[in-house]
Motif scaffolding. Structure first.
Motif, PDB file in Angstrom:
ATOM      1  N   ARG A 230     -25.907   3.924  -6.395  1.00  0.00           N
ATOM      2  CA  ARG A 230     -25.655   4.207  -7.815  1.00  0.00           C
ATOM      3  C   ARG A 230     -24.378   3.543  -8.317  1.00  0.00           C
ATOM      4  O   ARG A 230     -24.249   3.265  -9.500  1.00  0.00           O
ATOM      5  CB  ARG A 230     -25.644   5.713  -8.058  1.00  0.00           C
ATOM      6  CG  ARG A 230     -27.040   6.302  -8.012  1.00  0.00           C
ATOM      7  CD  ARG A 230     -27.094   7.699  -8.594  1.00  0.00           C
ATOM      8  NE  ARG A 230     -26.757   8.719  -7.622  1.00  0.00           N
ATOM      9  CZ  ARG A 230     -25.796   9.614  -7.763  1.00  0.00           C
ATOM     10  NH1 ARG A 230     -25.039   9.609  -8.853  1.00  0.00           N
ATOM     11  NH2 ARG A 230     -25.572  10.524  -6.845  1.00  0.00           N
ATOM     12  N   TRP A 231     -23.418   3.302  -7.427  1.00  0.00           N
ATOM     13  CA  TRP A 231     -22.256   2.512  -7.843  1.00  0.00           C
ATOM     14  C   TRP A 231     -22.719   1.166  -8.388  1.00  0.00           C
ATOM     15  O   TRP A 231     -22.241   0.696  -9.416  1.00  0.00           O
ATOM     16  CB  TRP A 231     -21.313   2.270  -6.661  1.00  0.00           C
ATOM     17  CG  TRP A 231     -20.485   3.452  -6.267  1.00  0.00           C
ATOM     18  CD1 TRP A 231     -20.293   4.609  -6.967  1.00  0.00           C
ATOM     19  CD2 TRP A 231     -19.718   3.580  -5.059  1.00  0.00           C
ATOM     20  NE1 TRP A 231     -19.458   5.455  -6.273  1.00  0.00           N
ATOM     21  CE2 TRP A 231     -19.087   4.853  -5.099  1.00  0.00           C
ATOM     22  CE3 TRP A 231     -19.510   2.769  -3.949  1.00  0.00           C
ATOM     23  CZ2 TRP A 231     -18.257   5.308  -4.075  1.00  0.00           C
ATOM     24  CZ3 TRP A 231     -18.689   3.211  -2.926  1.00  0.00           C
ATOM     25  CH2 TRP A 231     -18.069   4.472  -2.991  1.00  0.00           C
ATOM     26  N   LYS A 232     -23.654   0.546  -7.650  1.00  0.00           N
ATOM     27  CA  LYS A 232     -24.177  -0.753  -8.090  1.00  0.00           C
ATOM     28  C   LYS A 232     -25.042  -0.583  -9.336  1.00  0.00           C
ATOM     29  O   LYS A 232     -24.896  -1.324 -10.317  1.00  0.00           O
ATOM     30  CB  LYS A 232     -25.003  -1.380  -6.963  1.00  0.00           C
ATOM     31  CG  LYS A 232     -25.760  -2.650  -7.359  1.00  0.00           C
ATOM     32  CD  LYS A 232     -24.808  -3.782  -7.722  1.00  0.00           C
ATOM     33  CE  LYS A 232     -25.560  -5.024  -8.216  1.00  0.00           C
ATOM     34  NZ  LYS A 232     -26.423  -5.634  -7.202  1.00  0.00           N
ATOM     35  N   GLU A 233     -25.937   0.390  -9.323  1.00  0.00           N
ATOM     36  CA  GLU A 233     -26.868   0.615 -10.435  1.00  0.00           C
ATOM     37  C   GLU A 233     -26.120   0.872 -11.740  1.00  0.00           C
ATOM     38  O   GLU A 233     -26.492   0.358 -12.804  1.00  0.00           O
ATOM     39  CB  GLU A 233     -27.765   1.817 -10.106  1.00  0.00           C
ATOM     40  CG  GLU A 233     -28.631   2.309 -11.243  1.00  0.00           C
ATOM     41  CD  GLU A 233     -29.886   1.495 -11.482  1.00  0.00           C
ATOM     42  OE1 GLU A 233     -30.495   1.668 -12.558  1.00  0.00           O
ATOM     43  OE2 GLU A 233     -30.245   0.696 -10.605  1.00  0.00           O
ATOM     44  N   GLU A 234     -25.050   1.680 -11.686  1.00  0.00           N
ATOM     45  CA  GLU A 234     -24.343   2.099 -12.901  1.00  0.00           C
ATOM     46  C   GLU A 234     -23.090   1.272 -13.174  1.00  0.00           C
ATOM     47  O   GLU A 234     -22.429   1.466 -14.201  1.00  0.00           O
ATOM     48  CB  GLU A 234     -23.995   3.594 -12.785  1.00  0.00           C
ATOM     49  CG  GLU A 234     -25.245   4.477 -12.785  1.00  0.00           C
ATOM     50  CD  GLU A 234     -25.049   5.821 -12.092  1.00  0.00           C
ATOM     51  OE1 GLU A 234     -23.939   6.060 -11.545  1.00  0.00           O
ATOM     52  OE2 GLU A 234     -26.001   6.622 -12.069  1.00  0.00           O
ATOM     53  N   GLY A 235     -22.753   0.365 -12.261  1.00  0.00           N
ATOM     54  CA  GLY A 235     -21.571  -0.468 -12.462  1.00  0.00           C
ATOM     55  C   GLY A 235     -20.287   0.329 -12.504  1.00  0.00           C
ATOM     56  O   GLY A 235     -19.421   0.113 -13.354  1.00  0.00           O
ATOM     57  N   VAL A 236     -20.128   1.257 -11.568  1.00  0.00           N
ATOM     58  CA  VAL A 236     -18.987   2.172 -11.587  1.00  0.00           C
ATOM     59  C   VAL A 236     -17.695   1.445 -11.221  1.00  0.00           C
ATOM     60  O   VAL A 236     -17.604   0.772 -10.196  1.00  0.00           O
ATOM     61  CB  VAL A 236     -19.226   3.361 -10.622  1.00  0.00           C
ATOM     62  CG1 VAL A 236     -18.004   4.277 -10.580  1.00  0.00           C
ATOM     63  CG2 VAL A 236     -20.470   4.142 -11.037  1.00  0.00           C
ATOM     64  N   ASP A 237     -16.694   1.583 -12.065  1.00  0.00           N
ATOM     65  CA  ASP A 237     -15.381   0.970 -11.845  1.00  0.00           C
ATOM     66  C   ASP A 237     -14.366   1.934 -11.251  1.00  0.00           C
ATOM     67  O   ASP A 237     -13.403   1.506 -10.609  1.00  0.00           O
ATOM     68  CB  ASP A 237     -14.825   0.439 -13.173  1.00  0.00           C
ATOM     69  CG  ASP A 237     -15.682  -0.667 -13.755  1.00  0.00           C
ATOM     70  OD1 ASP A 237     -15.887  -1.682 -13.066  1.00  0.00           O
ATOM     71  OD2 ASP A 237     -16.161  -0.515 -14.903  1.00  0.00           O
ATOM     72  N   PHE A 238     -14.574   3.233 -11.485  1.00  0.00           N
ATOM     73  CA  PHE A 238     -13.607   4.230 -11.004  1.00  0.00           C
ATOM     74  C   PHE A 238     -14.325   5.536 -10.709  1.00  0.00           C
ATOM     75  O   PHE A 238     -15.112   6.033 -11.522  1.00  0.00           O
ATOM     76  CB  PHE A 238     -12.520   4.480 -12.050  1.00  0.00           C
ATOM     77  CG  PHE A 238     -11.648   5.669 -11.742  1.00  0.00           C
ATOM     78  CD1 PHE A 238     -10.763   5.643 -10.677  1.00  0.00           C
ATOM     79  CD2 PHE A 238     -11.734   6.829 -12.503  1.00  0.00           C
ATOM     80  CE1 PHE A 238      -9.972   6.755 -10.374  1.00  0.00           C
ATOM     81  CE2 PHE A 238     -10.946   7.941 -12.216  1.00  0.00           C
ATOM     82  CZ  PHE A 238     -10.060   7.900 -11.148  1.00  0.00           C
ATOM     83  N   GLU A 239     -14.060   6.081  -9.510  1.00  0.00           N
ATOM     84  CA  GLU A 239     -14.567   7.410  -9.158  1.00  0.00           C
ATOM     85  C   GLU A 239     -13.694   7.980  -8.043  1.00  0.00           C
ATOM     86  O   GLU A 239     -13.617   7.398  -6.961  1.00  0.00           O
ATOM     87  CB  GLU A 239     -16.025   7.361  -8.695  1.00  0.00           C
ATOM     88  CG  GLU A 239     -16.575   8.740  -8.371  1.00  0.00           C
ATOM     89  CD  GLU A 239     -18.071   8.759  -8.073  1.00  0.00           C
ATOM     90  OE1 GLU A 239     -18.629   9.860  -7.929  1.00  0.00           O
ATOM     91  OE2 GLU A 239     -18.676   7.660  -7.980  1.00  0.00           O
ATOM     92  N   PRO A 240     -13.010   9.097  -8.294  1.00  0.00           N
ATOM     93  CA  PRO A 240     -12.213   9.730  -7.240  1.00  0.00           C
ATOM     94  C   PRO A 240     -13.104  10.558  -6.321  1.00  0.00           C
ATOM     95  O   PRO A 240     -14.288  10.765  -6.601  1.00  0.00           O
ATOM     96  CB  PRO A 240     -11.257  10.623  -8.024  1.00  0.00           C
ATOM     97  CG  PRO A 240     -12.047  11.013  -9.235  1.00  0.00           C
ATOM     98  CD  PRO A 240     -12.936   9.846  -9.556  1.00  0.00           C
ATOM     99  N   ALA A 241     -12.518  11.013  -5.233  1.00  0.00           N
ATOM    100  CA  ALA A 241     -13.260  11.871  -4.300  1.00  0.00           C
ATOM    101  C   ALA A 241     -12.268  12.754  -3.557  1.00  0.00           C
ATOM    102  O   ALA A 241     -11.077  12.440  -3.466  1.00  0.00           O
ATOM    103  CB  ALA A 241     -14.067  11.026  -3.319  1.00  0.00           C
ATOM    104  N   GLY A 242     -12.774  13.863  -3.039  1.00  0.00           N
ATOM    105  CA  GLY A 242     -11.924  14.789  -2.302  1.00  0.00           C
ATOM    106  C   GLY A 242     -11.393  14.181  -1.021  1.00  0.00           C
ATOM    107  O   GLY A 242     -11.926  13.192  -0.500  1.00  0.00           O
ATOM    108  N   LYS A 243     -10.331  14.774  -0.500  1.00  0.00           N
ATOM    109  CA  LYS A 243      -9.684  14.166   0.668  1.00  0.00           C
ATOM    110  C   LYS A 243     -10.592  14.193   1.897  1.00  0.00           C
ATOM    111  O   LYS A 243     -10.423  13.363   2.802  1.00  0.00           O
ATOM    112  CB  LYS A 243      -8.345  14.844   0.959  1.00  0.00           C
ATOM    113  CG  LYS A 243      -8.410  16.289   1.457  1.00  0.00           C
ATOM    114  CD  LYS A 243      -6.989  16.768   1.759  1.00  0.00           C
ATOM    115  CE  LYS A 243      -6.980  18.166   2.355  1.00  0.00           C
ATOM    116  NZ  LYS A 243      -5.601  18.630   2.643  1.00  0.00           N
TER     117      LYS A 243
END
Length: 523
Positions: A230-243
């Motif tokens: 989905r990063w590729k599908e939606e063209g995601v530039d920024f997404e944080p995540a838990g440690k």
């Protein structure tokens, strides 16, 4: 409007622009499985993205803020706070979007959890574009991505095995299947025809079936592969995540390699955020168990701008506590100080001021107020509310110089204060004034004399300041033959039926002559 990069949100916005280059639109993403009530720990990711989105927009950038509901995930556990537990157990291993809402509010269990958060987020100024993954999988939106994963099956297995103690078996496939016979994921993939056909066996029924990826709702990617797809599908530039996801060899590391080596895409810029502790209230944060502290719970105690301030004022990789105990008083005061600095009422050095000003801007739900909101220390508001039995309008009427434009925020603050008093404040913080129906206290001769003298002094209350009244109280103690602490105890018993209370002179000034005399005259 260009902002100096003094706040962590601005610093991350600069990093996104630097890493991704100039773009017409930057895509910032967040998301979660609606497996239960969305807790305040989950909210940390949402608000962290929102703050970076605001920072990008303040730099003149166009931003698409997407929030994915992973509502095609498996229903693994029945939360303890849900009614009709036996009925819900029948839906285990099915997609959560098929699970009924046994509270009867929505079409499904997933939708109920989604709508609960969607209705609250605008209250704190968060307005993403929602994507419902069940709908996308059911309409075969990801058929190409699934086929790519099947083609690169060996590459994915190799990447995942690098961080596994037990390697994936040779007959492992990078897809899961919901049986068309039972809707459960208790299935085994038997093969792929190299094109669009996937064959599986339903382990509950023993039946086999071949489905076409272009028109089936049965096949989906496991989340470790779904995420980079989905990063590729939606063209995601920024997404944080838990440690936990950002740990070495964790899901973010593998997702970065999968998006590049399998889907020919780029990983988003990211940072890790830490956990949140809860002080002054029981309950472990866990969506699937139903034992959670939700955004609604926090909004009951803190106004929206203070909720935002808690996160804007703390770096994401720092653990902090959201308090329901006496620290609530300090959190309100910290926010009020930040507000006074923004409006120039309180002065600090320029470097610290710039950071506080930016934090205040990012803490506001929508527009920044044109004039400073009406400030009253929370402790003082709590005393006023308890004196007036929670009458919010009555308390506002007592406050001097409140402008019509300030009433809205002040009303919310008073309601939050009353919620905190009645639900979470320590017992020795709470009080209510005695009334005509309450029994009178038994007093010694010295205490009775002291109360008589206090009554006489109350008649002159209009001539007193808090300081002069305090001095008078000590004179009365000496005249009545009591130690000051014994006088305080006697007066508190008479006024509120407790041996301790707020600072006496200030408290009496707040209560006022009429109410005090109505109580003292009973003795």
């Amino acid at each position: 409007m260009n902002k100096k990069s003094i706040h962590w949100a601005d610093i991350n916005a600069d990093k996104i622009i630097r890493k991704k280059g100039e773009k017409d639109v930057y895509v910032c993403a967040s998301g979660i499985t609606p497996s239960g009530t969305i807790h305040i720990g989950n909210f940390r990711e949402i608000i962290s993205v929102d703050l970076v989105v605001r920072a990008l927009r303040d730099k003149g950038k166009n931003v698409r803020f997407i929030y994915s509901w992973d509502d095609y995930d498996v229903f693994r556990k029945v939360p303890v706070n849900m009614p009709e537990q036996d009925l819900l157990k029948e839906y285990l291993r099915k997609p959560i979007t098929l699970v009924p809402d046994t509270r009867g509010n929505c079409g499904s269990y997933a939708e109920a959890n989604e709508k609960e958060l969607e209705e609250l987020l605008p209250v704190v100024g968060v307005k993403p574009e929602y994507i419902y993954q069940a709908e996308r999988y059911r309409t075969s939106r990801y058929a190409e991505g699934i086929r790519t994963a099947l083609e690169k099956r060996d590459t994915i297995r190799k990447l995942l095995n690098e961080h596994r103690t037990t390697p994936l078996a040779d007959d492992w496939w990078p897809v899961s299947v919901f049986s068309n016979f039972t809707n459960r994921d208790n299935t085994k993939v038997l093969g792929w025809d190299g094109e669009w056909g996937v064959t599986y066996r339903c382990l509950d029924t023993g039946k086999e079936e071949t489905v076409d990826l272009r028109n089936t709702s049965a096949v989906k990617l496991p989340w470790r592969i779904d995420w980079p797809m989905r990063w590729k599908e939606e063209g995601v530039d920024f997404e944080p995540a838990g440690k936990d996801h950002h740990s070495e060899g964790g899901s973010f590391d593998t997702a970065k390699r999968i998006v590049h080596e399998v889907f020919d895409g780029e990983a988003p810029v990211s940072f890790q955020y830490d956990f949140i502790r809860i002080k002054g209230r029981g309950g472990k944060i866990s969506s699937s168990s139903g034992e959670v502290i939700s955004l609604k719970d926090v909004l009951d105690i803190y106004p929206p701008e203070i909720v935002r301030y808690l996160f804007a004022g703390t770096r994401p990789n720092t653990e902090f506590a959201i308090s329901f105990d006496l620290d609530v008083l300090k959190i309100y005061e910290d926010y009020d100080k930040c507000e006074r600095i923004y409006f120039g009422v309180q002065q600090i050095n320029e470097k610290k001021k710039a950071k506080e000003v930016r934090t205040y801007e990012l803490s506001q739900v929508d527009e920044i107020p044109e004039e400073m909101p009406y400030q009253v220390p929370l402790r003082h508001l709590c005393n006023l509310l308890q004196i007036h039995s929670g009458d919010i309008k009555g308390v506002i009427a007592l406050l001097p110089d409140v402008k019509p434009s300030q009433v809205g925020r002040l009303t919310v603050r008073l309601q939050c204060a009353w919620n905190w008093i009645t639900q979470f404040s320590p017992e020795d913080f709470r009080f209510s004034l005695k009334n005509a129906d309450d029994p009178v206290e038994k007093l010694s001769a010295e205490e009775k004399k002291a109360v008589e003298l206090m009554k006489d002094e109350t008649e002159k209350l209009d001539t007193h300041t808090e300081r002069t009244l305090g001095e008078a109280v000590y004179r009365i103690a000496e005249e009545a033959g009591l130690e000051p602490k014994d006088l305080f105890t006697a007066v508190y018993r008479v006024l509120i039926g407790k041996e301790k209370g707020p600072r006496l002179a200030g408290f009496m000034m707040i209560v006022g002559k009429e109410k005090l005399l109505s109580i003292f005259n009973r003795y």
